[in-house]
Design an enzyme around this catalytic site. Structure first.
Site, PDB file in Angstrom:
ATOM      1  N   GLN A 187       0.866  -1.183   0.000  1.00 54.77           N
ATOM      2  CA  GLN A 187       0.000   0.000   0.000  1.00 54.77           C
ATOM      3  C   GLN A 187       0.901   1.231   0.000  1.00 54.77           C
ATOM      4  OE1 GLN A 187      -2.660   0.427   3.371  1.00 54.77           O
ATOM      5  NE2 GLN A 187      -3.784   2.088   2.398  1.00 54.77           N
ATOM      6  N   HIS A 215      -8.058   1.889  -1.118  1.00 56.70           N
ATOM      7  CA  HIS A 215      -8.369   1.900  -2.537  1.00 56.70           C
ATOM      8  C   HIS A 215      -8.318   0.487  -3.084  1.00 56.70           C
ATOM      9  CE1 HIS A 215      -4.017   2.571  -2.174  1.00 56.70           C
ATOM     10  NE2 HIS A 215      -3.874   2.056  -3.383  1.00 56.70           N
ATOM     11  N   HIS A 261      -7.873  -1.632  -6.637  1.00 58.07           N
ATOM     12  CA  HIS A 261      -7.484  -1.621  -8.044  1.00 58.07           C
ATOM     13  C   HIS A 261      -8.370  -2.603  -8.804  1.00 58.07           C
ATOM     14  CE1 HIS A 261      -3.485   0.392  -7.620  1.00 58.07           C
ATOM     15  NE2 HIS A 261      -3.586  -0.078  -6.385  1.00 58.07           N
TER      16      HIS A 261
END
Length: 148
Positions: free
Chosen positions: A99, A105, A107
């Site tokens: 990270q 987040h 992907h």
């Protein structure tokens, strides 16, 4: 080691606030979907919660549901727009897990035969039955106790 970013020093919070630019492809009240600054190839997007959540351990179930729905929608959009042969959905929490932006987040990455993405699974896996039985026991205990 844990790194916290808040407000102005978090690039994803800046994108959510409109003070940082991004190629946004979808948004809801809870999430944003946009192209990363350095995508693997066209079609690679990130899905983030609008509010600052450092990693998966800070994620509440309501926000997780919103992010999960946005990831599913992004996966279908990637398939429709880019016709990949496969797809990776990757969420990394913690520096040791690669990270690099400490705002949760996910992907969504279209995959093609011979693309630049590395093989993501190790050749050697854990096979010790005693370790695996102990892991299963510990996980059942943690899930039953509600320690999440």
């Amino acid at each position: 080691m844990r790194v916290d970013h808040h407000g102005a020093d978090c690039v994803f919070c800046g994108i959510a606030a409109g003070t940082e630019s991004a190629r946004v492809v979808a948004e809801t009240a809870e999430t944003l979907t946009f192209l990363p600054v350095r995508p693997v190839h066209p079609g690679h997007v990130l899905v983030v919660p609008r509010r600052h959540v450092a990693d998966i351990w800070e994620l509440d179930e309501e926000t997780a549901a919103a992010v999960g729905t946005a990831v599913l929608r992004a996966a279908h959009a990637v398939r429709a727009a880019h016709r990949p042969e496969g797809l990776n959905v990757i969420q990394s929490s913690g520096a040791v897990a690669t990270q690099s932006v400490f705002h949760l987040h996910v992907h969504v990455i279209p995959r093609y035969q011979g693309d630049r993405m590395p093989y993501l699974w190790p050749a050697k896996v854990e096979e010790d039955p005693a370790l695996l039985d102990d892991s299963a026991r510990r996980l059942r205990s943690a899930l039953t106790a509600g320690r999440h």
